[in-house]
Design a protein around this motif. Structure first.
Motif, PDB file in Angstrom:
ATOM      1  N   UNK A 134      -6.509  -2.521  -0.743  1.00 46.34           N
ATOM      2  CA  UNK A 134      -5.630  -3.469  -1.439  1.00 46.34           C
ATOM      3  C   UNK A 134      -4.335  -2.798  -1.888  1.00 46.34           C
ATOM      4  N   UNK A 135      -4.443  -1.575  -2.349  1.00 49.59           N
ATOM      5  CA  UNK A 135      -3.270  -0.822  -2.798  1.00 49.59           C
ATOM      6  C   UNK A 135      -2.291  -0.611  -1.642  1.00 49.59           C
ATOM      7  N   UNK A 136      -2.790  -0.250  -0.467  1.00 51.15           N
ATOM      8  CA  UNK A 136      -1.938  -0.075   0.702  1.00 51.15           C
ATOM      9  C   UNK A 136      -1.265  -1.389   1.093  1.00 51.15           C
ATOM     10  N   UNK A 137      -2.023  -2.461   1.014  1.00 48.33           N
ATOM     11  CA  UNK A 137      -1.484  -3.773   1.362  1.00 48.33           C
ATOM     12  C   UNK A 137      -0.380  -4.198   0.390  1.00 48.33           C
ATOM     13  N   UNK A 138      -0.592  -3.937  -0.891  1.00 43.75           N
ATOM     14  CA  UNK A 138       0.413  -4.272  -1.895  1.00 43.75           C
ATOM     15  C   UNK A 138       1.666  -3.425  -1.684  1.00 43.75           C
ATOM     16  N   UNK A 139       1.512  -2.147  -1.384  1.00 42.65           N
ATOM     17  CA  UNK A 139       2.662  -1.275  -1.128  1.00 42.65           C
ATOM     18  C   UNK A 139       3.477  -1.784   0.049  1.00 42.65           C
ATOM     19  N   UNK A 140       2.793  -2.183   1.114  1.00 41.73           N
ATOM     20  CA  UNK A 140       3.485  -2.694   2.293  1.00 41.73           C
ATOM     21  C   UNK A 140       4.245  -3.972   1.946  1.00 41.73           C
ATOM     22  N   UNK A 141       3.598  -4.888   1.227  1.00 37.58           N
ATOM     23  CA  UNK A 141       4.243  -6.142   0.829  1.00 37.58           C
ATOM     24  C   UNK A 141       5.384  -5.900  -0.145  1.00 37.58           C
ATOM     25  N   UNK A 142       5.235  -4.928  -1.009  1.00 41.08           N
ATOM     26  CA  UNK A 142       6.274  -4.583  -1.972  1.00 41.08           C
ATOM     27  C   UNK A 142       7.548  -4.144  -1.250  1.00 41.08           C
ATOM     28  N   UNK A 143       7.417  -3.283  -0.271  1.00 46.37           N
ATOM     29  CA  UNK A 143       8.584  -2.795   0.449  1.00 46.37           C
ATOM     30  C   UNK A 143       9.221  -3.893   1.294  1.00 46.37           C
ATOM     31  N   UNK A 144       8.421  -4.781   1.864  1.00 45.30           N
ATOM     32  CA  UNK A 144       8.979  -5.894   2.628  1.00 45.30           C
ATOM     33  C   UNK A 144       9.736  -6.849   1.711  1.00 45.30           C
ATOM     34  N   UNK A 145       9.202  -7.085   0.541  1.00 42.32           N
ATOM     35  CA  UNK A 145       9.826  -7.993  -0.405  1.00 42.32           C
ATOM     36  C   UNK A 145      11.144  -7.419  -0.917  1.00 42.32           C
ATOM     37  N   UNK A 146      11.207  -6.135  -1.081  1.00 37.26           N
ATOM     38  CA  UNK A 146      12.388  -5.481  -1.627  1.00 37.26           C
ATOM     39  C   UNK A 146      13.536  -5.453  -0.619  1.00 37.26           C
ATOM     40  N   UNK A 147      13.230  -5.393   0.666  1.00 37.06           N
ATOM     41  CA  UNK A 147      14.266  -5.246   1.686  1.00 37.06           C
ATOM     42  C   UNK A 147      15.334  -6.327   1.627  1.00 37.06           C
ATOM     43  N   UNK A 148      14.961  -7.560   1.377  1.00 32.21           N
ATOM     44  CA  UNK A 148      15.935  -8.639   1.375  1.00 32.21           C
ATOM     45  C   UNK A 148      16.413  -9.039  -0.002  1.00 32.21           C
ATOM     46  N   UNK A 149      16.085  -8.267  -1.004  1.00 38.31           N
ATOM     47  CA  UNK A 149      16.391  -8.637  -2.381  1.00 38.31           C
ATOM     48  C   UNK A 149      17.719  -8.068  -2.850  1.00 38.31           C
TER      49      UNK A 149
END
Length: 89
Positions: free
Chosen positions: A7-22
């Motif tokens: 879950x931690x790895x999945x959250x990290x991946x989603x976190x970086x994807x979310x940040x890219x377009x912010x």
């Protein structure tokens, strides 16, 4: 423990994807929220990467006091040596 790490790895991946377009403010607010929730220690590397990626030349004198204060606090808190004149106009 295995599920936690997955879950931690999945959250990290989603976190970086979310940040890219912010925008910069959204990135800073995300870091602030992670810290307030008490889980930022799980994402130290990602937080440092986000802070390094923010273009502080885009900060203008028209930015709100909230944005300026959040910038200054997070940078100082994470070991960036920023003088008051760098962010405060």
């Amino acid at each position: 423990m295995k599920r936690f790490n997955k879950l931690k790895k999945e959250v990290k991946k989603n976190l970086m994807m979310m940040v890219e377009g912010s925008q910069e403010l959204e990135k800073l607010e995300l870091i602030d929220n992670l810290e307030r929730l008490g889980v930022s220690y799980h994402f130290k590397d990602e937080i440092m990467q986000i802070l390094r990626s923010i273009n502080y030349q885009n900060i203008t004198p028209g930015d709100s006091l909230y944005t300026t204060a959040l910038n200054f606090r997070l940078l100082r808190q994470h070991g960036f040596h920023i003088s008051q004149g760098t962010i405060l106009f």
